[in-house]
Design a protein around this motif. Structure first.
Motif, PDB file in Angstrom:
ATOM      1  N   SER A 275       0.837  -1.200   0.000  1.00 30.12           N
ATOM      2  CA  SER A 275       0.000   0.000   0.000  1.00 30.12           C
ATOM      3  C   SER A 275       0.872   1.249   0.000  1.00 30.12           C
ATOM      4  O   SER A 275       2.034   1.210   0.432  1.00 30.12           O
ATOM      5  CB  SER A 275      -0.905   0.010   1.231  1.00 30.12           C
ATOM      6  OG  SER A 275      -1.827  -1.058   1.209  1.00 30.12           O
ATOM      7  N   ILE A 283      -8.676   2.533   5.460  1.00 25.53           N
ATOM      8  CA  ILE A 283     -10.115   2.465   5.194  1.00 25.53           C
ATOM      9  C   ILE A 283     -10.844   1.600   6.219  1.00 25.53           C
ATOM     10  O   ILE A 283     -12.049   1.777   6.439  1.00 25.53           O
ATOM     11  CB  ILE A 283     -10.389   1.933   3.778  1.00 25.53           C
ATOM     12  CG1 ILE A 283      -9.801   0.516   3.608  1.00 25.53           C
ATOM     13  CG2 ILE A 283      -9.824   2.879   2.728  1.00 25.53           C
ATOM     14  CD1 ILE A 283     -10.159  -0.149   2.285  1.00 25.53           C
ATOM     15  N   ALA A 287     -14.902  -1.358   5.248  1.00 26.14           N
ATOM     16  CA  ALA A 287     -14.819  -0.864   3.868  1.00 26.14           C
ATOM     17  C   ALA A 287     -14.175  -1.904   2.954  1.00 26.14           C
ATOM     18  O   ALA A 287     -14.598  -2.082   1.802  1.00 26.14           O
ATOM     19  CB  ALA A 287     -14.027   0.435   3.830  1.00 26.14           C
ATOM     20  N   ALA A 288     -13.156  -2.601   3.446  1.00 28.37           N
ATOM     21  CA  ALA A 288     -12.486  -3.624   2.635  1.00 28.37           C
ATOM     22  C   ALA A 288     -13.454  -4.748   2.278  1.00 28.37           C
ATOM     23  O   ALA A 288     -13.487  -5.228   1.133  1.00 28.37           O
ATOM     24  CB  ALA A 288     -11.277  -4.169   3.382  1.00 28.37           C
ATOM     25  N   ILE A 291     -15.901  -3.410  -0.338  1.00 30.58           N
ATOM     26  CA  ILE A 291     -15.279  -3.309  -1.670  1.00 30.58           C
ATOM     27  C   ILE A 291     -15.214  -4.678  -2.337  1.00 30.58           C
ATOM     28  O   ILE A 291     -15.540  -4.839  -3.517  1.00 30.58           O
ATOM     29  CB  ILE A 291     -13.867  -2.696  -1.551  1.00 30.58           C
ATOM     30  CG1 ILE A 291     -13.956  -1.219  -1.162  1.00 30.58           C
ATOM     31  CG2 ILE A 291     -13.085  -2.852  -2.864  1.00 30.58           C
ATOM     32  CD1 ILE A 291     -12.631  -0.606  -0.746  1.00 30.58           C
ATOM     33  N   TYR A 313      -5.116  -5.151   2.309  1.00 25.63           N
ATOM     34  CA  TYR A 313      -6.228  -6.058   2.574  1.00 25.63           C
ATOM     35  C   TYR A 313      -6.289  -7.033   1.406  1.00 25.63           C
ATOM     36  O   TYR A 313      -6.228  -6.617   0.241  1.00 25.63           O
ATOM     37  CB  TYR A 313      -7.549  -5.294   2.675  1.00 25.63           C
ATOM     38  CG  TYR A 313      -7.734  -4.522   3.963  1.00 25.63           C
ATOM     39  CD1 TYR A 313      -8.112  -5.179   5.130  1.00 25.63           C
ATOM     40  CD2 TYR A 313      -7.544  -3.143   4.000  1.00 25.63           C
ATOM     41  CE1 TYR A 313      -8.282  -4.467   6.321  1.00 25.63           C
ATOM     42  CE2 TYR A 313      -7.724  -2.433   5.180  1.00 25.63           C
ATOM     43  CZ  TYR A 313      -8.088  -3.097   6.338  1.00 25.63           C
ATOM     44  OH  TYR A 313      -8.259  -2.405   7.503  1.00 25.63           O
ATOM     45  N   ILE A 330      -6.148  -5.122  -1.944  1.00 32.98           N
ATOM     46  CA  ILE A 330      -6.721  -3.780  -1.847  1.00 32.98           C
ATOM     47  C   ILE A 330      -5.801  -2.871  -1.038  1.00 32.98           C
ATOM     48  O   ILE A 330      -5.384  -3.230   0.071  1.00 32.98           O
ATOM     49  CB  ILE A 330      -8.111  -3.841  -1.173  1.00 32.98           C
ATOM     50  CG1 ILE A 330      -9.035  -4.781  -1.954  1.00 32.98           C
ATOM     51  CG2 ILE A 330      -8.714  -2.453  -1.046  1.00 32.98           C
ATOM     52  CD1 ILE A 330     -10.323  -5.124  -1.220  1.00 32.98           C
ATOM     53  N   GLN A 332      -4.727  -0.428   1.553  1.00 38.09           N
ATOM     54  CA  GLN A 332      -5.406  -0.205   2.833  1.00 38.09           C
ATOM     55  C   GLN A 332      -5.756   1.257   3.097  1.00 38.09           C
ATOM     56  O   GLN A 332      -6.512   1.549   4.031  1.00 38.09           O
ATOM     57  CB  GLN A 332      -4.560  -0.737   3.992  1.00 38.09           C
ATOM     58  CG  GLN A 332      -3.255  -0.004   4.227  1.00 38.09           C
ATOM     59  CD  GLN A 332      -2.630  -0.371   5.571  1.00 38.09           C
ATOM     60  OE1 GLN A 332      -3.243  -0.187   6.617  1.00 38.09           O
ATOM     61  NE2 GLN A 332      -1.407  -0.888   5.511  1.00 38.09           N
ATOM     62  N   SER A 334      -6.306   3.855   0.195  1.00 34.46           N
ATOM     63  CA  SER A 334      -7.190   4.396  -0.842  1.00 34.46           C
ATOM     64  C   SER A 334      -8.378   3.494  -1.125  1.00 34.46           C
ATOM     65  O   SER A 334      -9.377   3.937  -1.695  1.00 34.46           O
ATOM     66  CB  SER A 334      -6.397   4.596  -2.141  1.00 34.46           C
ATOM     67  OG  SER A 334      -6.011   3.337  -2.678  1.00 34.46           O
ATOM     68  N   GLY A 335      -8.286   2.215  -0.754  1.00 31.84           N
ATOM     69  CA  GLY A 335      -9.343   1.268  -1.092  1.00 31.84           C
ATOM     70  C   GLY A 335      -9.300   0.833  -2.537  1.00 31.84           C
ATOM     71  O   GLY A 335     -10.200   0.144  -3.034  1.00 31.84           O
ATOM     72  N   GLU A 336      -8.254   1.208  -3.243  1.00 35.01           N
ATOM     73  CA  GLU A 336      -8.136   0.853  -4.660  1.00 35.01           C
ATOM     74  C   GLU A 336      -7.672  -0.594  -4.817  1.00 35.01           C
ATOM     75  O   GLU A 336      -6.687  -1.005  -4.207  1.00 35.01           O
ATOM     76  CB  GLU A 336      -7.122   1.776  -5.332  1.00 35.01           C
ATOM     77  CG  GLU A 336      -6.886   1.464  -6.798  1.00 35.01           C
ATOM     78  CD  GLU A 336      -5.770   2.295  -7.402  1.00 35.01           C
ATOM     79  OE1 GLU A 336      -5.413   2.043  -8.556  1.00 35.01           O
ATOM     80  OE2 GLU A 336      -5.257   3.196  -6.695  1.00 35.01           O
TER      81      GLU A 336
END
Length: 455
Positions: A275, A283, A287-288, A291, A313, A330, A332, A334-336
């Motif tokens: 990350s 996040i 949220a993980a 997503i 994640y 993912i 951790q 930006s969640g991208e």
């Protein structure tokens, strides 16, 4: 013409007889080494085939919950309650319930080992707490691989897989009809007679031989040496995981097999992305999970939490239906999604290997697959018990009863050629074969006491 061809017939017959004796002797030695382990593998493998059914019945108290009308608690709340139930533990992974009546499972790191906490997702009630090493299916898996007994025992299982293939190949040769009418597809005699056990062993092995060899081959990818070489081949040829997907992201020196609680064969050697630690606040688990769910992961996926500030994640699921197998890393912060890999992205060798493993585990074709593999396991036990009974009825008192040596040395070149072929395909099995042949030819044959004992 009669004068020319007649003498050649006894020579050919004698060579065929010597070849039969040599193959029989090899089959006996291979069985002597492999049969106890094959019975163990068959029994533990049979249990593992029905791990989901065992979880849903014997361990229903921790895997099944009542369907509630209220919305389930958030993953972070469930994780918080799990940590509270095991003081001093830290969150490692969270498994999403696979359905409305399935429990949630939280994996915790505790003093160098993993502990599972099962919770009712609707109420947050802790259903059970068990160390991973004591979880029933994990115990069965480790016995199946001899993992409990160290790396050398695990290598022995790998060698036994090669021996299973030798037993199947040599068994087909010995079973092949040679003018006899019984013992081909029928069993003669009664249990009091040796011929009954001989026929039971031969017929069972002949009908189940291909499946036994299939189980042996498809179990090898998980082994240390052979499986490691297969992974190297897949990586070198670009037929494993799609390495190009990692080109655009920074990676750590850690691999998925060490970072994740559960990982498929193809993804074991894949690197873990990193990350961007220069970003905002993490996040969080909720949220993980959201997503991963939004991106269509099959229910029952597990999310591994970052181990440090640069970790990711990782949401992964390896269901019975291979087409739904998927892994998403993912960021951790930006969640991208950094890397998103599904079964469709695997290379040709990885797809073939994963398919073989899935059938081996009874997962690909539902109940029919389970019953087919169970039948093969039963056949292994039946053929092994029949071989033991046949041997006890045949061997002379006080002796091992090894089949006799071939009278001609011409067959030994063929045997060494076979040993070389098997040694190349299955190196650990080849080493054991060489040791056995050397012991037989240079020790047993030249030490009178051993020669009598092995007669």
């Amino acid at each position: 013409m009669t004068d020319i061809t007649a003498p050649s017939r006894p020579g050919a017959a004698a060579l065929a007889f010597d070849t039969y004796r040599a193959i029989w002797r090899w089959h006996f030695y291979a069985g002597l080494v492999a049969v106890p382990f094959m019975i163990l593998l068959a029994v533990t493998g049979s249990l593992y085939l029905f791990k989901d059914e065992i979880d849903a019945t014997v361990f229903a108290y921790r895997n099944t919950v009542a369907a509630e009308g209220a919305a389930p608690l958030s993953p972070s709340e469930l994780a918080k309650r799990a940590v509270a139930a095991v003081p001093g533990a830290t969150l490692s992974a969270y498994r999403v319930p696979a359905g409305p009546t399935a429990s949630a499972r939280v994996a915790l790191a505790t003093d160098g080992e993993t502990t599972y906490v099962f919770l009712d997702p609707h109420t947050g009630r802790v259903l059970d707490t068990v160390a991973k090493r004591q979880e029933f299916n994990e115990v069965v898996r480790k016995i199946h691989s001899l993992e409990y007994f160290g790396v050398y025992a695990n290598r022995l299982i790998e060698a036994i897989a090669g021996f299973a293939i030798i037993l199947v190949a040599s068994g087909f040769y010995l079973w092949w009809p040679r003018r006899q009418t019984g013992g081909i597809v029928t069993v003669r005699g009664t249990p009091a007679q040796r011929v009954f056990w001989r026929d039971l062993h031969a017929v069972t092995g002949a009908f189940a031989g291909i499946l036994i060899a299939f189980l042996a081959i498809t179990g090898l990818p998980w082994s240390g040496f052979w499986g490691g070489k297969l992974t190297e081949i897949a990586t070198a040829t670009g037929t494993g995981y799609p390495a190009a997907l990692w080109d655009a992201v920074p990676t750590s020196g850690e691999h998925a097999e060490h970072a994740m609680d559960k990982v498929g064969w193809t993804m074991e050697a894949s690197p873990m992305p990193m990350s961007d630690a220069m970003r905002m606040e993490p996040i969080g688990l909720d949220a993980a999970v959201e997503i991963a769910g939004d991106r269509g992961l099959a229910p029952g996926f597990e999310v591994t939490v970052p181990g440090d500030a640069t970790g990711v994640y990782t949401a992964a699921v390896f269901p019975h239906e291979l087409a739904k197998a998927r892994t998403i890393h993912i960021d951790q912060y930006s969640g991208e999604p950094l890397v998103d890999v599904s079964y469709a992205d695997y290379g040709s060798l990885a797809k073939l290997t994963e398919l073989g493993i899935n059938i081996h585990m009874g997962q690909e074709f539902g109940l029919a697959n389970q019953l087919l593999m169970l039948g093969t396991c039963v056949a292994i036990v039946l053929a092994s018990v029949a071989a033991l009974a046949m041997w006890l009825k045949r061997r002379p008192a006080g002796r091992l009863g090894v089949p006799p040596y071939p009278t001609s040395r011409r067959v030994y070149g063929m045997l060494w050629g076979m040993a070389v072929v098997f040694g190349v395909l299955f190196p650990l099995s080849g080493l054991l074969i060489v040791a056995m042949v050397a012991f037989d030819l240079f020790v047993v044959r030249n030490v009178p006491a051993l020669r009598r004992a092995f007669a």
